[in-house]
Design a protein around this motif. Sequence first.
Motif, PDB file in Angstrom:
ATOM      1  N   VAL A  90      50.585  80.625  53.933  1.00 38.96           N
ATOM      2  CA  VAL A  90      50.313  79.692  52.831  1.00 38.96           C
ATOM      3  C   VAL A  90      49.746  80.431  51.619  1.00 38.96           C
ATOM      4  O   VAL A  90      50.020  80.054  50.473  1.00 38.96           O
ATOM      5  N   ASN A  93      52.829  82.111  49.963  1.00 38.02           N
ATOM      6  CA  ASN A  93      53.700  81.149  49.284  1.00 38.02           C
ATOM      7  C   ASN A  93      53.032  80.483  48.087  1.00 38.02           C
ATOM      8  O   ASN A  93      53.643  80.327  47.025  1.00 38.02           O
ATOM      9  N   GLY A  94      51.773  80.078  48.279  1.00 38.94           N
ATOM     10  CA  GLY A  94      51.108  79.297  47.238  1.00 38.94           C
ATOM     11  C   GLY A  94      50.454  80.104  46.135  1.00 38.94           C
ATOM     12  O   GLY A  94      50.322  79.620  45.005  1.00 38.94           O
ATOM     13  N   PRO A 155      58.542  76.101  52.842  1.00 42.99           N
ATOM     14  CA  PRO A 155      57.074  76.178  52.840  1.00 42.99           C
ATOM     15  C   PRO A 155      56.494  76.075  54.245  1.00 42.99           C
ATOM     16  O   PRO A 155      57.027  75.364  55.100  1.00 42.99           O
ATOM     17  N   GLU A 161      49.975  74.418  50.096  1.00 42.14           N
ATOM     18  CA  GLU A 161      50.425  75.434  49.145  1.00 42.14           C
ATOM     19  C   GLU A 161      50.406  74.911  47.715  1.00 42.14           C
ATOM     20  O   GLU A 161      49.966  75.602  46.785  1.00 42.14           O
ATOM     21  N   TRP A 165      48.097  76.094  44.547  1.00 46.33           N
ATOM     22  CA  TRP A 165      48.681  76.466  43.253  1.00 46.33           C
ATOM     23  C   TRP A 165      48.057  75.670  42.109  1.00 46.33           C
ATOM     24  O   TRP A 165      47.692  76.239  41.071  1.00 46.33           O
ATOM     25  N   TYR A 214      57.060  79.612  42.235  1.00 42.76           N
ATOM     26  CA  TYR A 214      56.721  79.109  43.572  1.00 42.76           C
ATOM     27  C   TYR A 214      57.987  78.658  44.307  1.00 42.76           C
ATOM     28  O   TYR A 214      58.196  78.991  45.476  1.00 42.76           O
TER      29      TYR A 214
END
Length: 329
Positions: A90, A93-94, A155, A161, A165, A214
């Motif tokens: 996470v 990804n985030g 995700p 995530e 962000w 993202y």
Amino acid sequence: MCNTLFHLAFCVHFWVISVYGVIMYWSVTEEQMKEPLIAMMMTYVWAYGTIWNASFQTVFLGLALLHDVLRWLDKHDSKIGKKIKYFRDVIFNGLVFPFTCFVTGMFWCVYLIDRELVFPQVYDQIVPWWLNHCVHTNIFIVITIETLLTRRRQPTDVKVERCMWVFVSVFYAVVYYSVYFFGGCWLYGVFGVMNWWQVCLYQACIWGSTWVFYNLNFFVNKMIHKVGDVTPKTSINGDPESRETTFQNASKIDGAVETGSSKIRKDVELSTKDSGKANVAYLNDNNDTETEKQWKSIGISKNDSSLNQSLDKSTGTNFKRNQFEKSSL
């Protein structure tokens, strides 16, 4: 082995940068601090987006290396191992992927136009060229190699995530503009050449670009790790393939089961029809008093030899099919 060496190498990379940064911070002379830009950088070093992003990568690589060690110890499926893998993914990804793409892209684009707007030449007195590349170029190499090695087609936890962000994007904007309003200076000179509506538009572009980055993470990963590759296996980073692969395999199994079920239903329907005919024939043959009435009710003569032959064949076929199904089960 390759993924472990990769994570270890860049962990050392960021640890060296951190140690050197601390030494550099405390070794700045009073003469150098007389330069306004250097004084500003040393005062608000914690507020630069470059430092934030390097921190995200350091945390991510630390978790990735720790998970690799657990794999070597065969403890990656433990409760703590699963939590480490979850936070590792996470965070990548985030935070790591979108903000790294933005920092590298924004810095070098503005640098090529006019370096004074993002990294004034006076910074060269205390920041060596290799350190500049470590925090603005090598960071992109990290996410490139990680994307090539690790299958992340979707995700890990989309809500977490996106919340991460949003929080970092908004909170960094608050910190950045607070430095201007309370400190009276722009950390990046590019903001100083804009009026307020341009600043607002530029900030919207910052948020929009990181959001695009993202989502770009998963798009690029799908291009690299093709959807057709659904064979259950271990990825290069030592983890089982992403849960999407599992879902695809499960879908194939479900499809096979469904296909098999449809075949069984067809056989059952056919068997029911055949057995129905056989039962009618059986009842008619064993109930003499009702025989003529039943055959007449369906408009067929009981002595019709062709029908009797077809019933005999269907009865035999049904018996063989039932025996086959019982033997299969």
